[in-house]
Scaffold this active site. Structure first.
Site, mmCIF file in Angstrom:
data_model
loop_
_atom_site.group_PDB
_atom_site.id
_atom_site.type_symbol
_atom_site.label_atom_id
_atom_site.label_comp_id
_atom_site.label_asym_id
_atom_site.label_seq_id
_atom_site.Cartn_x
_atom_site.Cartn_y
_atom_site.Cartn_z
ATOM 1 C CD GLU A 159 1.103 -5.834 5.491
ATOM 2 O OE1 GLU A 159 1.763 -6.255 6.404
ATOM 3 O OE2 GLU A 159 0.508 -5.852 4.647
ATOM 4 C CB ALA A 165 -0.915 -0.014 1.231
ATOM 5 C CD GLU A 171 -2.476 -7.936 2.382
ATOM 6 O OE1 GLU A 171 -1.726 -6.733 1.945
ATOM 7 O OE2 GLU A 171 -3.367 -7.873 3.098
ATOM 8 N N GLY A 177 0.300 -5.150 1.018
ATOM 9 C CA GLY A 177 -0.359 -5.604 -0.595
ATOM 10 C C GLY A 177 -0.361 -6.156 -1.799
#
Ligand code: CO8
Length: 260
Positions: free
Chosen positions: A134, A66, A114, A111
């Site tokens: 994270e 992200a 993911e 992300g």
């Protein structure tokens, strides 16, 4: 289809989607997530597409996570909404009615990891690094990582990845069981294309229903999963493709599936 943060090219039945923010190692900001969702919504009814390959722009990254810079000013409700936007986009990728291959060419962090986990098959360059870092930011994976990773590799390995925040090589992730194959960097896209061509030559409705049976069946009790499998199998007997597939076998020729 034109987007600001995505590049899309289609070669016959194979689409190649490139996440294209190389200056930020293809980090996912709100715009990328919106465009990914809109892309998935547009492509899902395209009968010409039989396989989608997703990769990242540039030499270094698939997707480095992200966009951390965009998170600085977020309120708790902004953060929850951002997480839901990403989950919605990744669900839309996961639910595409054809095979999706992640061709992971570099960093697949947070992300990015993911996103790869929402694809059906993960191929990686020997240069790729996967991780869910994270917790190093005081956060937790929230684009599906705490849900898809343990389903893919089991809770114990998932806990190690999530709690340590470490980066792992493609080979290590192959051992973990969520990377299908690792290749030399220069071979990655050729290998992804070869696998895509193989899948694209199979019955498209059969691949779509097999995907549905695998993905939704995985979440069901086996009794219900088996019922669903039998029902989907029955549905395939309404298709012209099944006549073509069985006919081709009997006539000792290659099938020419039309996707009907
Ligand atoms: N977000 C924004 N910019 C990034 C990101 C990122 N995730 N990753 C890299 N960049 C930018 C860098 O800031 C840099 O920009 P600039 O040149 O303007 O300074 C450029 O990309 C190149 O990066 P580096 O110079 O750092 O390249 P290196 O080769 O030295 O390092 C790394 C590469 C190891 C990948 C390093 O960039 C890094 O650690 N990146 C962050 C990885 C990370 O922690 N990802 C997980 C983010 S969290 C997440 O994905 C899910 C959380 C969801 C939270 C949602 C909240 C609402």
């Amino acid at each position: 289809m034109t987007f600001k943060t995505l590049l899309y090219q289609q070669n016959g039945p194979i689409g190649i989607l490139t996440i294209n923010r190389p200056q930020a190692l293809n980090a996912l900001n709100e715009q990328v997530l919106q465009e990914l969702k809109s892309f998935a919504d547009q492509i899902r009814s395209d009968k010409n597409i039989r396989v989608l390959i997703i990769t990242g722009s540039g030499e270094k990254a698939f997707v480095a996570g992200a966009d951390i810079k965009a998170m600085q000013e977020m309120t708790p409700s902004d953060a929850e909404a951002f997480s839901i936007a990403a989950q919605t986009a990744f669900n839309a990728i996961e639910e595409l009615p054809f095979a999706v291959i992640a061709a992971v060419n570099g960093f697949a962090l947070g992300g990015g990891c993911e996103l790869a986990l929402s694809c059906d098959i993960i191929l990686a360059s020997g240069k790729a690094k996967f991780g869910l870092p994270e917790v190093t930011l005081g956060l937790l994976p929230c684009f599906g990582g705490t849900q898809r990773l343990p389903r893919a590799i089991g809770l114990y390995k998932a806990r190690e990845m999530v709690f340590s925040g470490e980066f792992y090589s493609a080979e290590a992730c192959k051992d973990f069981g969520f990377v299908n194959h690792a290749f030399a960097p220069e071979e990655l896209m050729n290998e992804a294309q070869k696998l895509a061509e193989k899948i694209a030559a199979r019955g498209p409705v059969a691949v779509a229903k097999a995907k549905q049976s695998l993905n939704t069946g995985f979440e069901l009790h086996i009794t219900d999963g088996l019922k669903q499998e039998a029902a989907l199998f029955g549905e395939l007997f309404t298709t012209e493709d099944h006549h073509e597939g069985i006919g081709a076998f009997i006539e000792k020729r290659n099938p020419n599936f039309k996707g009907n």
